[in-house]
Design a protein around this motif. Structure first.
Motif, PDB file in Angstrom:
ATOM      1  N   TYR A  91      -5.418   7.238  -1.545  1.00  0.00           N
ATOM      2  CA  TYR A  91      -4.005   7.454  -1.730  1.00  0.00           C
ATOM      3  C   TYR A  91      -3.515   8.726  -1.499  1.00  0.00           C
ATOM      4  O   TYR A  91      -2.408   9.019  -1.649  1.00  0.00           O
ATOM      5  CB  TYR A  91      -3.538   6.880  -3.158  1.00  0.00           C
ATOM      6  CG  TYR A  91      -3.803   5.371  -3.221  1.00  0.00           C
ATOM      7  CD1 TYR A  91      -3.116   4.371  -2.701  1.00  0.00           C
ATOM      8  CD2 TYR A  91      -4.789   4.779  -4.223  1.00  0.00           C
ATOM      9  CE1 TYR A  91      -3.070   3.360  -2.626  1.00  0.00           C
ATOM     10  CE2 TYR A  91      -4.990   3.689  -4.142  1.00  0.00           C
ATOM     11  CZ  TYR A  91      -4.189   2.666  -3.570  1.00  0.00           C
ATOM     12  OH  TYR A  91      -4.192   1.460  -3.514  1.00  0.00           O
ATOM     13  N   ASP A  96       0.822  -1.334  -0.126  1.00  0.00           N
ATOM     14  CA  ASP A  96       0.018   0.051   0.025  1.00  0.00           C
ATOM     15  C   ASP A  96       0.882   1.322  -0.020  1.00  0.00           C
ATOM     16  O   ASP A  96       0.583   2.243  -0.871  1.00  0.00           O
ATOM     17  CB  ASP A  96      -0.924   0.016   1.179  1.00  0.00           C
ATOM     18  CG  ASP A  96      -2.147  -0.902   0.925  1.00  0.00           C
ATOM     19  OD1 ASP A  96      -2.421  -1.525  -0.069  1.00  0.00           O
ATOM     20  OD2 ASP A  96      -2.879  -1.195   2.011  1.00  0.00           O
ATOM     21  N   TRP A 103       2.354   1.536  -3.806  1.00  0.00           N
ATOM     22  CA  TRP A 103       1.137   2.106  -4.646  1.00  0.00           C
ATOM     23  C   TRP A 103       1.131   3.558  -4.251  1.00  0.00           C
ATOM     24  O   TRP A 103       0.787   4.607  -5.375  1.00  0.00           O
ATOM     25  CB  TRP A 103       0.142   1.356  -4.429  1.00  0.00           C
ATOM     26  CG  TRP A 103       0.099  -0.037  -4.677  1.00  0.00           C
ATOM     27  CD1 TRP A 103       1.052  -0.865  -5.228  1.00  0.00           C
ATOM     28  CD2 TRP A 103      -1.000  -0.995  -5.297  1.00  0.00           C
ATOM     29  NE1 TRP A 103       1.002  -1.922  -5.835  1.00  0.00           N
ATOM     30  CE2 TRP A 103      -0.433  -1.993  -5.648  1.00  0.00           C
ATOM     31  CE3 TRP A 103      -2.349  -1.016  -5.032  1.00  0.00           C
ATOM     32  CZ2 TRP A 103      -1.170  -3.086  -6.209  1.00  0.00           C
ATOM     33  CZ3 TRP A 103      -3.098  -1.792  -5.436  1.00  0.00           C
ATOM     34  CH2 TRP A 103      -2.555  -3.146  -6.328  1.00  0.00           C
ATOM     35  N   LYS A 104       0.994   4.021  -2.979  1.00  0.00           N
ATOM     36  CA  LYS A 104       0.681   5.353  -2.683  1.00  0.00           C
ATOM     37  C   LYS A 104       1.660   6.256  -3.362  1.00  0.00           C
ATOM     38  O   LYS A 104       1.597   7.326  -4.073  1.00  0.00           O
ATOM     39  CB  LYS A 104       0.343   5.629  -1.300  1.00  0.00           C
ATOM     40  CG  LYS A 104       0.114   7.291  -0.904  1.00  0.00           C
ATOM     41  CD  LYS A 104      -0.210   7.458   0.593  1.00  0.00           C
ATOM     42  CE  LYS A 104       1.095   7.356   1.464  1.00  0.00           C
ATOM     43  NZ  LYS A 104       1.914   8.458   1.336  1.00  0.00           N
TER      44      LYS A 104
END
Length: 259
Positions: A69, A4, A7-8
């Motif tokens: 995000y 995560d 991805w952010k």
């Protein structure tokens, strides 16, 4: 680094640069190129970017990060802005909150205000943002009204004509807008026209309109206008706001609060 978190970071870099190279971003994030390729493939499957040979580019010409995000971007500024906005709300008022990271922080700031700890109700909050309604619903002293509509996955906001039936029947003391752009000449704006339409209705039903926007949003334009600058009574922003831009808003009749 967790998936995560990667991805952010990848999506934020992509928004800033428009194009990313697998090897370069792997070195920047201190992970393997294979990991980045896999991340790019999975993000492409979710239509959050477009894969290219050796990298990725943004998905479309009007790219917007999903809310989950964006929460860490300019977090301290948004929290200061949120507290200043919350201080503009009086006990017992009816307040409209649009979706977005800054307005989510406003909801949290309202929730911890000591003088809003009791009342019948202490505050009425009207929102089309599912995440804001979810956070405030556990506060028994708050009356929460959620508009109808279809959920927009980017921002957790309900959009579409189903919301009109609710908004046409209410009156608000204040509407707090989270925006992606606010320019003196072009007004407050969002990326999505359906989202802008709901936000515009909230403004029309409110006695006063407050824009909560960090300095990166000022002087910018976006696709869908929410309202003209003259419809906004107060702008709450952070200390990094350009002094010339602040002065132009004040000359246009907008009260500017720097948090």
């Amino acid at each position: 680094m967790s998936r995560d978190a990667r991805w952010k970071a990848l999506l934020e870099l992509l928004v800033e640069r428009g194009r990313l190279d697998v090897k370069e971003v792997a070195a920047e994030l201190s992970v393997s190129a294979a990991t980045i390729r896999r991340d790019f493939d999975q993000l492409a499957e979710q239509q959050m970017l477009v894969r290219t040979r050796g990298g990725a580019v943004v998905h479309g010409v009007s790219y917007e990060l999903p809310l989950r995000y964006k929460t860490a971007r300019r977090a301290s500024e948004k929290q200061r802005i949120a507290k200043a906005v919350a201080d503009l709300v009086a006990p017992g008022e009816a307040v409209g909150l649009t979706g977005g990271t800054t307005t989510t922080e406003v909801a949290r700031a309202l929730a911890v205000r000591g003088d809003l700890g009791s009342g019948s109700p202490a505050l009425t909050v009207v929102t089309n943002a599912l995440n804001i309604a979810n956070e405030l619903a556990v506060r028994p002293q708050f009356k929460i009204v959620v508009t109808g509509g279809v959920a927009r996955t980017q921002s957790y906001e309900l959009i579409g004509p189903l919301a009109d039936g609710v908004l046409d029947q209410i009156t608000l003391d204040a509407a707090v807008l989270g925006v992606v752009a606010f320019d003196v000449a072009h007004g407050a704006a969002a990326h999505d026209e359906a989202e802008a339409a709901i936000n515009r209705l909230l403004c029309e039903r409110a006695e006063r309109v407050i824009v909560a926007a960090d300095s990166s949003k000022l002087g910018r334009r976006a696709f869908a206008r929410i309202c003209a600058t003259e419809s906004v009574g107060t702008l709450v922003t952070d200390a990094s706001a350009d002094s010339g831009t602040v002065r132009r808003f004040e000359e246009a009749g907008v009260r500017v609060v720097v948090a």
